[in-house]
Scaffold this motif. Sequence first.
Motif, PDB file in Angstrom:
ATOM      1  N   TRP A  51       0.852  -1.198   0.000  1.00 48.37           N
ATOM      2  CA  TRP A  51       0.000   0.000   0.000  1.00 48.37           C
ATOM      3  C   TRP A  51       0.883   1.242   0.000  1.00 48.37           C
ATOM      4  O   TRP A  51       1.940   1.251   0.648  1.00 48.37           O
ATOM      5  CB  TRP A  51      -0.912  -0.002   1.233  1.00 48.37           C
ATOM      6  N   LEU A  52       0.458   2.258  -0.747  1.00 50.30           N
ATOM      7  CA  LEU A  52       1.167   3.531  -0.699  1.00 50.30           C
ATOM      8  C   LEU A  52       0.187   4.678  -0.578  1.00 50.30           C
ATOM      9  O   LEU A  52      -0.965   4.595  -1.007  1.00 50.30           O
ATOM     10  CB  LEU A  52       2.058   3.734  -1.930  1.00 50.30           C
ATOM     11  N   LYS A  53       0.647   5.748   0.012  1.00 50.54           N
ATOM     12  CA  LYS A  53      -0.163   6.934   0.253  1.00 50.54           C
ATOM     13  C   LYS A  53      -0.274   7.769  -1.018  1.00 50.54           C
ATOM     14  O   LYS A  53       0.681   7.873  -1.785  1.00 50.54           O
ATOM     15  CB  LYS A  53       0.494   7.777   1.358  1.00 50.54           C
ATOM     16  N   GLN A  54      -1.457   8.352  -1.244  1.00 50.12           N
ATOM     17  CA  GLN A  54      -1.610   9.261  -2.375  1.00 50.12           C
ATOM     18  C   GLN A  54      -1.254  10.679  -1.930  1.00 50.12           C
ATOM     19  O   GLN A  54      -1.900  11.257  -1.062  1.00 50.12           O
ATOM     20  CB  GLN A  54      -3.035   9.249  -2.924  1.00 50.12           C
ATOM     21  N   THR A  55      -0.223  11.249  -2.532  1.00 47.92           N
ATOM     22  CA  THR A  55       0.182  12.626  -2.251  1.00 47.92           C
ATOM     23  C   THR A  55       0.101  13.504  -3.489  1.00 47.92           C
ATOM     24  O   THR A  55       0.293  14.715  -3.390  1.00 47.92           O
ATOM     25  CB  THR A  55       1.622  12.660  -1.706  1.00 47.92           C
TER      26      THR A  55
END
Length: 256
Positions: free
Chosen positions: A91-95
Amino acid sequence: MTEETKGRWIPLESNPETFNFWATKAGLVASQARFVDIYGLDEELLAYVPKPVKAVVLLFPIDDEGEARRKEEDGRIAREGQPKIDPSIFWLKQTISNACGTIGLIHSLVNSDVVFAPTSPLQQFVFQCQDKTPEERAEILATTNLFTDIHAESANTGQSAPNVDTDLHFTCFVQAPDADIRKAARGEDLSEDVKGDKVSSGMRLIELDGRRAGPVDQGECKDLLTDVANFVKARYLSSSTSVFFSLMALTTAPEE
């Protein structure tokens, strides 16, 4: 990418042509998997989706009611945790604004058993992201020009003119083993309250949305496509009159 567009991408259109173009550019072996439309959530229409389904991508409109529900759910997760979440989920954060399509693609592809070329951009990205936090992974995505280019090329494959101002958002659903099953498979000791009959033998329905605090466990998963359809009907469609919903499935069924 110019300074004016830095940190803000053109939204991807929700159609298989665009998503398959992105996936192939990123290194998916096209003969192994592809995205297809889900034309409806009734059992008869779901039957037309080629099986097996490895992930489901949902495009939905952001509204006040949905945002309030999301905050309430995030608060509950912060208080109670998610003990059944498999820690191996990627999972990765949306920035980056409007990057939810690319993040939905990454979440669906990386968390599925699909095949990538060994030196492909996505395979290299996963390698770089090992042992990185979700925020560090987001920074790698933002500073990898090749992904910026793939996203821009994919956005231009859509059937309508790109629009950088949108209230639509992508999220992704996959299935993953119950964390207790993963522990048992590794031979780890389980706490007394999860031993014996209390240990689930199934899978979990996991929602992967880059705007959230992390992966979200949405309950037991017996059949990914059916369970996502039921969840979307109950969570999204039951309280909305919007027509701006669409779903696609990632399938490994060969093309006929």
